[in-house]
Design an enzyme around this catalytic site. Structure first.
Site, PDB file in Angstrom:
ATOM      1  N   LYS A  22       0.794  -1.364  -0.062  1.00 25.72           N
ATOM      2  CA  LYS A  22       0.006   0.187  -0.081  1.00 25.72           C
ATOM      3  C   LYS A  22       0.849   1.240  -0.038  1.00 25.72           C
ATOM      4  O   LYS A  22       0.626   2.193  -0.712  1.00 25.72           O
ATOM      5  CB  LYS A  22      -0.805   0.037   1.104  1.00 25.72           C
ATOM      6  N   ASN A  23       2.075   1.289   0.877  1.00 25.39           N
ATOM      7  CA  ASN A  23       2.712   2.296   1.073  1.00 25.39           C
ATOM      8  C   ASN A  23       3.514   2.861  -0.204  1.00 25.39           C
ATOM      9  O   ASN A  23       4.223   3.879  -0.216  1.00 25.39           O
ATOM     10  CB  ASN A  23       3.593   2.395   2.221  1.00 25.39           C
ATOM     11  N   ARG A 123       1.213  13.761  13.016  1.00 24.10           N
ATOM     12  CA  ARG A 123       2.174  13.608  11.890  1.00 24.10           C
ATOM     13  C   ARG A 123       2.003  14.906  10.973  1.00 24.10           C
ATOM     14  O   ARG A 123       1.348  15.251  10.010  1.00 24.10           O
ATOM     15  CB  ARG A 123       1.381  12.722  10.981  1.00 24.10           C
ATOM     16  N   ASP A 307       5.625   0.046  12.149  1.00 27.02           N
ATOM     17  CA  ASP A 307       4.330  -0.466  11.662  1.00 27.02           C
ATOM     18  C   ASP A 307       4.304  -2.182  12.159  1.00 27.02           C
ATOM     19  O   ASP A 307       3.291  -2.812  11.871  1.00 27.02           O
ATOM     20  CB  ASP A 307       4.354  -0.361  10.227  1.00 27.02           C
ATOM     21  N   ARG A 399      -7.929  -0.978   5.530  1.00 25.41           N
ATOM     22  CA  ARG A 399      -7.138   0.003   4.928  1.00 25.41           C
ATOM     23  C   ARG A 399      -5.725  -0.387   4.692  1.00 25.41           C
ATOM     24  O   ARG A 399      -5.111   0.178   3.722  1.00 25.41           O
ATOM     25  CB  ARG A 399      -6.857   1.175   6.117  1.00 25.41           C
TER      26      ARG A 399
END
Length: 420
Positions: A22-23, A123, A307, A399
């Site tokens: 995803k990233n 963030r 993560d 997500r």
């Protein structure tokens, strides 16, 4: 709204394939708007809510998007008609800020809602905005929106005060079409940043030094459309490895890049797992043993990824001894601890550290996910617990994990998704 129901204490066994990262995919989707009158095709796309939201955002801007039955995405930016990222689309996704640099570089105009995402700590986007202003952008923040304009971005020396992945990616993309040379110092080194740079270089960008803390970008006149396959998700890889370790199982993780998870493999070996690798596969065998406690301290790549912190916390709850987890990236990333203690975990928080005394057996309970990686960690403790665990608010997991319950069922887990 759905929930997950897990009947635990089943050792995982079998093979599982990792989806695209995803990233890596999200910034590539954003970068596609910079292509000049040609289509970008992205492959190895995970089926995730954040990907769907980003596609909706691009379509709202006027980008023509086509998906095939293999989840390949073709994007035609020649039809773009506005440079606006509204709050209702980006409020749950912090990576929405990544459209700012490409829109500003290509069109000289962008209006982007301040981003949302998981509630795991601050963030700030100030580093993105300060860098873009240094490159000549005029930026105004009003009513929750960032408005940015520039006749032409100009290359500059950007020194980030702290390492930032999305900041590095945003300025990396913006710099590809700027006048002159940009040098990003204290740049993020994550594999996803490297993949984005490789993607941009294939589009015609001139980028050097990606994978180090100093990236040099020489602006070019235009970028072209290409076909590109995103790299595998290293966090999904690590999560499945921990799932096997916490259940005492044996699995083979396929379609991964083993070198990207070296630090995770080292920690799981310390926990007692037997691990062998090829360049694209990882075999983990726990041989039914209880894990040993493992101390970790999170940091920017190549250090231990934040993560994966919640997943290692889960592993340590059933380890034979005491461990210390130190979180250096996000100040609120221990929200999963309260839910784990509902299942009997013995965890004490002291500032940015969790001191975990492993117990013989967790007991299934009803718990609530608070963010993406917390969701994964609660699944892991559910897999290890005696009895039934019900996890609510699982929209977080969708997500970042592609069909996680289906993949776990392939490995023998007793897990199902049911309506609440």
């Amino acid at each position: 709204m759905d929930k997950l129901i897990i009947n635990g204490m089943v050792p995982l066994n079998g093979e599982v394939s990792v989806s695209g990262a995803k990233n890596a995919v999200l910034p590539m989707l954003c970068a596609s708007v910079m292509a000049s009158n040609t289509c970008v095709t992205l492959k190895n796309i995970p089926h995730l809510h954040d990907v769907t939201t980003t596609v909706r955002l691009l379509r709202q801007m006027g980008v023509s998007v086509t998906l095939d039955d293999k989840m390949n995405i073709e994007l035609d930016p020649s039809t773009i008609k506005n440079y606006y990222a509204p709050y209702d689309l980006v409020k749950t996704m912090r990576s929405s800020i990544l459209v700012l640099g490409p829109l500003l570089a290509k069109f000289g105009n962008a209006k982007v809602s301040l981003p949302g995402g998981c509630a795991i700590g601050s963030r700030p986007v100030e580093m993105h905005l300060d860098a873009l202003e240094k490159m000549g952008a005029k930026i105004n923040i009003q009513n929750g929106y960032i408005s940015a304009k520039s006749q032409k971005l100009v290359g500059s020396n950007i020194i980030f005060p702290k390492t930032t992945v999305t900041g590095t990616e945003n300025i990396l993309m913006a710099s590809t079409l700027a006048d002159g040379k940009t040098v990003i110092s204290n740049a993020a080194r994550e594999p996803e940043v490297v993949d984005l740079a490789n993607f941009l270089n294939q589009m015609g960008a001139s980028i050097r030094g990606h994978g180090t803390d100093t990236i040099e970008i020489t602006g070019v006149r235009e970028l072209k459309g290409i076909s590109y396959s995103a790299l595998p998700d290293r966090i999904e890889t690590g999560t499945f490895l921990v799932a096997a370790a916490i259940t005492g199982g044996k699995i083979i993780v396929k379609n991964t890049i083993s070198s990207h998870v070296d630090i995770i493999i080292q920690k799981l070996k310390q926990a007692g797992a037997e691990i062998s690798t090829t360049s694209t596969t990882i075999t983990l065998d726990m041989k039914g043993k209880r894990p040993k406690p493992v101390n970790i301290e999170t940091g920017a790549y190549p250090l231990f990824p934040t993560d994966m912190q919640a997943q290692l916390t889960a592993l340590n709850t059933v380890a034979d001894g005491t461990s210390v987890i130190k979180e250096n990236i996000f100040e609120n990333r221990f929200m999963h601890v309260q839910e784990m203690t509902r299942m009997g975990a013995d965890i004490r928080l002291e500032q940015n550290c969790a001191i975990i005394s492993g117990i013989d057996e967790l007991i299934g309970a009803s718990v609530m996910a608070t963010d993406l990686r917390a969701s994964a960690s609660l699944i892991l403790v559910g897999l290890a617990a005696n009895g039934t665990t019900e996890i609510e608010r699982i929209y977080h997991i969708d997500r970042g994990y592609d069909c996680i319950e289906e993949k776990l069922r392939q490995l023998g887990a007793d897990i199902s998704r049911v309506p609440m």
